[in-house]
Motif scaffolding. Structure first.
Motif, PDB file in Angstrom:
ATOM      1  N   ASN A 309       0.806  -1.223   0.000  1.00 50.46           N
ATOM      2  CA  ASN A 309       0.000   0.000   0.000  1.00 50.46           C
ATOM      3  C   ASN A 309       0.841   1.275   0.000  1.00 50.46           C
ATOM      4  OD1 ASN A 309      -2.480  -1.497   0.188  1.00 50.46           O
ATOM      5  ND2 ASN A 309      -1.901  -1.925   2.320  1.00 50.46           N
ATOM      6  N   CYS A 310       2.167   1.130  -0.284  1.00 47.00           N
ATOM      7  CA  CYS A 310       3.033   2.309  -0.247  1.00 47.00           C
ATOM      8  C   CYS A 310       3.408   2.737  -1.665  1.00 47.00           C
ATOM      9  CB  CYS A 310       4.288   2.013   0.566  1.00 47.00           C
ATOM     10  SG  CYS A 310       5.409   3.422   0.680  1.00 47.00           S
ATOM     11  N   ASP A 311       3.458   4.069  -1.862  1.00 44.50           N
ATOM     12  CA  ASP A 311       3.756   4.612  -3.190  1.00 44.50           C
ATOM     13  C   ASP A 311       5.205   5.081  -3.319  1.00 44.50           C
ATOM     14  OD1 ASP A 311       3.718   6.783  -1.510  1.00 44.50           O
ATOM     15  OD2 ASP A 311       2.049   7.817  -2.494  1.00 44.50           O
ATOM     16  N   CYS A 312       6.075   4.695  -2.375  1.00 43.71           N
ATOM     17  CA  CYS A 312       7.443   5.219  -2.409  1.00 43.71           C
ATOM     18  C   CYS A 312       8.298   4.502  -3.464  1.00 43.71           C
ATOM     19  CB  CYS A 312       8.095   5.144  -1.024  1.00 43.71           C
ATOM     20  SG  CYS A 312       8.896   3.573  -0.640  1.00 43.71           S
ATOM     21  N   TYR A 313       9.435   5.107  -3.775  1.00 37.79           N
ATOM     22  CA  TYR A 313      10.370   4.567  -4.771  1.00 37.79           C
ATOM     23  C   TYR A 313      10.786   3.132  -4.421  1.00 37.79           C
ATOM     24  CZ  TYR A 313      14.800   4.025  -7.295  1.00 37.79           C
ATOM     25  OH  TYR A 313      15.810   3.551  -8.085  1.00 37.79           O
ATOM     26  N   THR A 314      11.035   2.894  -3.136  1.00 35.72           N
ATOM     27  CA  THR A 314      11.465   1.571  -2.670  1.00 35.72           C
ATOM     28  C   THR A 314      10.392   0.520  -2.948  1.00 35.72           C
ATOM     29  OG1 THR A 314      12.735   2.681  -0.945  1.00 35.72           O
ATOM     30  CG2 THR A 314      12.311   0.324  -0.633  1.00 35.72           C
ATOM     31  N   CYS A 315       9.170   0.829  -2.559  1.00 39.60           N
ATOM     32  CA  CYS A 315       8.091  -0.149  -2.706  1.00 39.60           C
ATOM     33  C   CYS A 315       7.658  -0.330  -4.157  1.00 39.60           C
ATOM     34  CB  CYS A 315       6.904   0.252  -1.835  1.00 39.60           C
ATOM     35  SG  CYS A 315       7.287   0.122  -0.077  1.00 39.60           S
ATOM     36  N   ARG A 316       7.844   0.695  -4.965  1.00 41.70           N
ATOM     37  CA  ARG A 316       7.455   0.590  -6.374  1.00 41.70           C
ATOM     38  C   ARG A 316       8.462  -0.227  -7.180  1.00 41.70           C
ATOM     39  NH1 ARG A 316       7.989   5.280  -8.731  1.00 41.70           N
ATOM     40  NH2 ARG A 316       8.262   6.638  -6.923  1.00 41.70           N
ATOM     41  N   ILE A 340      14.007   6.034   2.791  1.00 43.63           N
ATOM     42  CA  ILE A 340      12.980   6.627   1.920  1.00 43.63           C
ATOM     43  C   ILE A 340      11.620   6.036   2.282  1.00 43.63           C
ATOM     44  CG2 ILE A 340      12.082   6.597  -0.456  1.00 43.63           C
ATOM     45  CD1 ILE A 340      15.003   6.991  -1.404  1.00 43.63           C
ATOM     46  N   HIS A 341      11.571   4.725   2.445  1.00 39.38           N
ATOM     47  CA  HIS A 341      10.287   4.097   2.762  1.00 39.38           C
ATOM     48  C   HIS A 341       9.749   4.527   4.139  1.00 39.38           C
ATOM     49  CE1 HIS A 341       6.972   1.498   3.429  1.00 39.38           C
ATOM     50  NE2 HIS A 341       7.504   1.239   4.601  1.00 39.38           N
ATOM     51  N   ASN A 342      10.597   4.411   5.166  1.00 37.31           N
ATOM     52  CA  ASN A 342      10.104   4.739   6.518  1.00 37.31           C
ATOM     53  C   ASN A 342       9.650   6.196   6.620  1.00 37.31           C
ATOM     54  OD1 ASN A 342      10.193   2.272   7.735  1.00 37.31           O
ATOM     55  ND2 ASN A 342      11.995   2.707   9.032  1.00 37.31           N
TER      56      ASN A 342
HETATM   57 ZN    ZN Z   1       7.437   2.322   0.619  1.00 37.20          ZN
END
Ligand code: ZN
Ligand code: GUN
Length: 378
Positions: A309-316, A340-342
């Motif tokens: 459910n995260c839109d960050c660079y790491t999760c994408r 970046i994620h946290n």
């Molecule tokens: Zn993330």
């Protein structure tokens, strides 16, 4: 919008939901939408995260620290570079803590007098002196949008007598800080810091004394200093809603996602904490499904994103399997991607809080986070 509204220091509360507030604070480097989480960049850099990435994840403001920046590279050097915004290439707002807390918490040998505090550098042991006037002059050289007064942060377990005397000193120092930079004399804002330890009546005394000094905002200091969580919440619930309604309220150095929600529920607008960045570097990650310890063997061949459910660079872009590998191999990219994620998680938490307050659904949002994080320790 009238000109008056755009004046640095102006604060507008747009909506409330119980004691929670949705506001806008005007600064010389742009507006801050509150409630807000502020990433910590002690030495003029958020550890492992570039200003470009901070922008992308929606950081509205970052913190710097007077103590560290004064010792290295020196506030006068920063002033010669055109101030910290230019030096660090960050054109959004910056808040600087006064250094008082670091002098007290870094166990640098120190001596407190009416004049100020003498301490030794954590870098080379050299002797230095901070007076209220000095920390304002340093923050003036740094060019932060929000300056904090010099205060004494009394730790947990100090007796009532000591705490009472200490808060009076903090008030006298606060007055001297304001006199060194009177309200409206420039574009920088100054916040007072309420102390009083874990005595509710002393917190009220501190608040009464400080609210007579015209600060642009008021902070709650002296929490998250080793006390049990119920003690912190007790003080927060007692004093948070009593702070001046028409000024921004800042809870210093707190905390976990649930602590931040508790703060918002008690009328706090601004938060900073090293938890997301520090934990990121230790491999502890906050997700919408709970905490993830990325070093665990169960993620060795887990191709799913860290947080669906995260839109960050790491999760994408990366899998838990890869993030675990980076952590295990001690790759520097591990700290960067995890941070970046946290940070995005904490920023999104306050984004959701802003939306929920506008919609009158803050209690529901809180329940959602409690369901995931209730049983989790800090
Ligand atoms: Zn993330
Ligand atoms: N950061 C966290 N707590 C405090 C506090 O009580 N005073 C200051 N100056 N900074 C803090």
């Amino acid at each position: 919008m009238s000109k008056e509204i755009k004046k640095p220091g102006n604060f507008t509360v747009h909506a409330t939901d119980g004691n929670a507030r949705r506001g806008t604070l005007v600064t010389a480097h742009g507006d801050i939408q509150t409630p807000v989480y502020m990433p910590v960049g002690t030495q003029g850099a958020v550890k492992a995260v570039s200003p470009r990435d901070l922008r992308e994840i929606g950081s509205q403001i970052i913190l710097g620290n007077t103590y560290h920046l004064y010792l290295r590279p020196g506030d006068e050097l920063i002033a010669r570079r055109g101030g910290l915004h230019k030096f660090a290439n960050w054109d959004r707002p910056i808040l600087t803590d006064s250094g008082g807390f670091q002098v007290f918490s870094l166990e640098s040998i120190r001596k407190i007098t009416e004049q100020g505090v003498e301490f030794r550098s954590y870098i080379d042991g050299s002797k230095h002196f901070f007076s209220p006037e000095k920390v304002i002059s340093i923050q003036n050289n740094i060019g932060s949008d929000i300056m904090m007064v010099l205060d004494e942060c009394v730790g947990y377990g100090n007796d009532r007598d000591y705490t009472a005397k200490s808060l009076e000193l903090t008030t006298r120092w606060a007055r001297r800080c304001r006199e060194a930079y009177p309200a409206g004399s420039g574009d920088q804002l100054m916040f007072g810091i309420i102390q009083g330890g874990f005595h509710k009546d002393l917190r009220e005394v501190s608040l009464e004394q400080l609210s007579e000094i015209p600060f642009e905002g008021y902070a709650i200091g002296g929490l998250s200093v080793g006390e049990p969580i119920p003690d912190m919440y007790d003080i927060l619930q007692h004093i948070g809603p009593k702070l001046p309604f028409e000024k921004p309220r800042y809870l210093m150095g707190v905390g976990t996602p649930l602590d931040i929600l508790e703060g918002i529920a008690n009328g706090v607008d601004m938060f900073d904490c090293v938890l997301p960045t520090r934990n990121a570097r230790n491999g502890t990650l906050y997700t919408s499904l709970g905490k993830v310890n990325i070093k665990r063997a169960q993620y060795r061949e887990d191709d799913s994103p860290l947080d669906p459910n995260c839109d960050c660079y790491t999760c994408r872009n990366f899998s838990k399997s890869y993030l675990r590998h980076l952590y295990t191999a001690k790759e520097l990219l591990s700290s960067q991607l995890n941070s970046i994620h946290n940070l995005r998680f904490f920023l999104k938490l306050t984004e959701q809080a802003r939306e929920a307050i506008e919609n009158g659904t803050f209690a529901d949002l809180r329940k959602k986070y409690e369901a995931v994080y209730e049983a989790v320790t800090r």
